[in-house]
Design a protein around this motif. Structure first.
Motif, PDB file in Angstrom:
ATOM      1  N   SER A 148       0.843  -1.193   0.000  1.00  0.00           N
ATOM      2  CA  SER A 148       0.000   0.000   0.000  1.00  0.00           C
ATOM      3  C   SER A 148       0.881   1.247   0.000  1.00  0.00           C
ATOM      4  O   SER A 148       2.009   1.231   0.493  1.00  0.00           O
ATOM      5  N   ILE A 190       0.425   5.903  -0.469  1.00  0.00           N
ATOM      6  CA  ILE A 190      -0.471   7.061  -0.591  1.00  0.00           C
ATOM      7  C   ILE A 190      -0.320   7.631  -2.001  1.00  0.00           C
ATOM      8  O   ILE A 190       0.768   8.005  -2.420  1.00  0.00           O
ATOM      9  N   CYS A 191      -1.414   7.669  -2.712  1.00  0.00           N
ATOM     10  CA  CYS A 191      -1.428   8.175  -4.082  1.00  0.00           C
ATOM     11  C   CYS A 191      -1.242   9.695  -4.040  1.00  0.00           C
ATOM     12  O   CYS A 191      -1.999  10.402  -3.369  1.00  0.00           O
ATOM     13  N   GLN A 192      -0.216  10.193  -4.732  1.00  0.00           N
ATOM     14  CA  GLN A 192       0.067  11.634  -4.707  1.00  0.00           C
ATOM     15  C   GLN A 192      -1.042  12.447  -5.359  1.00  0.00           C
ATOM     16  O   GLN A 192      -1.333  13.557  -4.940  1.00  0.00           O
ATOM     17  N   ALA A 193      -1.672  11.908  -6.375  1.00  0.00           N
ATOM     18  CA  ALA A 193      -2.709  12.662  -7.096  1.00  0.00           C
ATOM     19  C   ALA A 193      -3.973  12.855  -6.264  1.00  0.00           C
ATOM     20  O   ALA A 193      -4.596  13.921  -6.296  1.00  0.00           O
ATOM     21  N   THR A 194      -4.354  11.819  -5.482  1.00  0.00           N
ATOM     22  CA  THR A 194      -5.617  11.895  -4.741  1.00  0.00           C
ATOM     23  C   THR A 194      -5.439  11.976  -3.231  1.00  0.00           C
ATOM     24  O   THR A 194      -6.359  12.365  -2.524  1.00  0.00           O
ATOM     25  N   ASN A 240      -5.283   9.447  -1.441  1.00  0.00           N
ATOM     26  CA  ASN A 240      -5.885   8.221  -0.928  1.00  0.00           C
ATOM     27  C   ASN A 240      -4.856   7.095  -0.839  1.00  0.00           C
ATOM     28  O   ASN A 240      -3.853   7.101  -1.548  1.00  0.00           O
ATOM     29  N   GLU A 241      -5.176   6.135   0.007  1.00  0.00           N
ATOM     30  CA  GLU A 241      -4.320   4.962   0.075  1.00  0.00           C
ATOM     31  C   GLU A 241      -4.607   4.084  -1.141  1.00  0.00           C
ATOM     32  O   GLU A 241      -5.757   3.812  -1.471  1.00  0.00           O
ATOM     33  N   CYS A 242      -3.555   3.679  -1.822  1.00  0.00           N
ATOM     34  CA  CYS A 242      -3.678   2.820  -2.995  1.00  0.00           C
ATOM     35  C   CYS A 242      -2.865   1.549  -2.755  1.00  0.00           C
ATOM     36  O   CYS A 242      -2.023   1.491  -1.868  1.00  0.00           O
ATOM     37  N   LYS A 281      -0.686  -1.621  -4.811  1.00  0.00           N
ATOM     38  CA  LYS A 281      -0.151  -2.139  -6.070  1.00  0.00           C
ATOM     39  C   LYS A 281       0.445  -3.524  -5.825  1.00  0.00           C
ATOM     40  O   LYS A 281       0.864  -3.854  -4.712  1.00  0.00           O
TER      41      LYS A 281
END
Length: 127
Positions: free
Chosen positions: A69, A71-75, A77-79, A81
């Motif tokens: 997991s 943290i998505c820089q754009a949103t 939110n936790e992402c 991959k």
């Protein structure tokens, strides 16, 4: 009594030579083939422990890897991959009943003699 001990030791040694599953460290990966180092040491009945041999050309199942997991820089939110198996990963391996070198790509073949050998291992998961 001595015969009983000898028989029990022979049975124990035979069982130690049947490989079903083990934990290993990935040394190298190239595509879907890994070089792995089993982490459990070998020990013959009544003998000394030894480091197991490195296994080369060990297949890795395509779904084997781990989710990470971030943290998505754009949103913000936790992402999550998926990361495929890589050097340094601790993996769980299973040993096929018979040699899979001729059959692992879907072909029909008579396997060479032997069963549950550590060289018949397949990486199935990352711990």
């Amino acid at each position: 009594m001595a015969n009983s001990t000898y028989i029990n030791d022979a049975i124990e040694q035979a069982l130690l030579n049947v490989h079903t599953g083990f934990i290993a460290k990935v040394v190298n990966v190239s595509g879907d083939i890994a070089t792995i180092q089993p982490l459990a040491m070998n020990k013959a009945v009544g003998g000394e422990s030894s480091v197991p041999a490195i296994i080369t050309a060990c297949p890795v199942i395509s779904s084997c890897g781990k989710y990470e997991s971030f943290i998505c820089q754009a949103t913000g939110n936790e992402c999550v991959k998926f990361k495929k198996v890589q050097a340094g990963d601790i993996v769980f391996c299973v040993c096929a009943d018979r040699d899979i070198s001729e059959t692992r790509h879907g072909g029909m073949a008579t396997p060479r003699p032997g069963h549950h050998e550590i060289s018949f291992a397949v990486v199935i998961g990352v711990l």
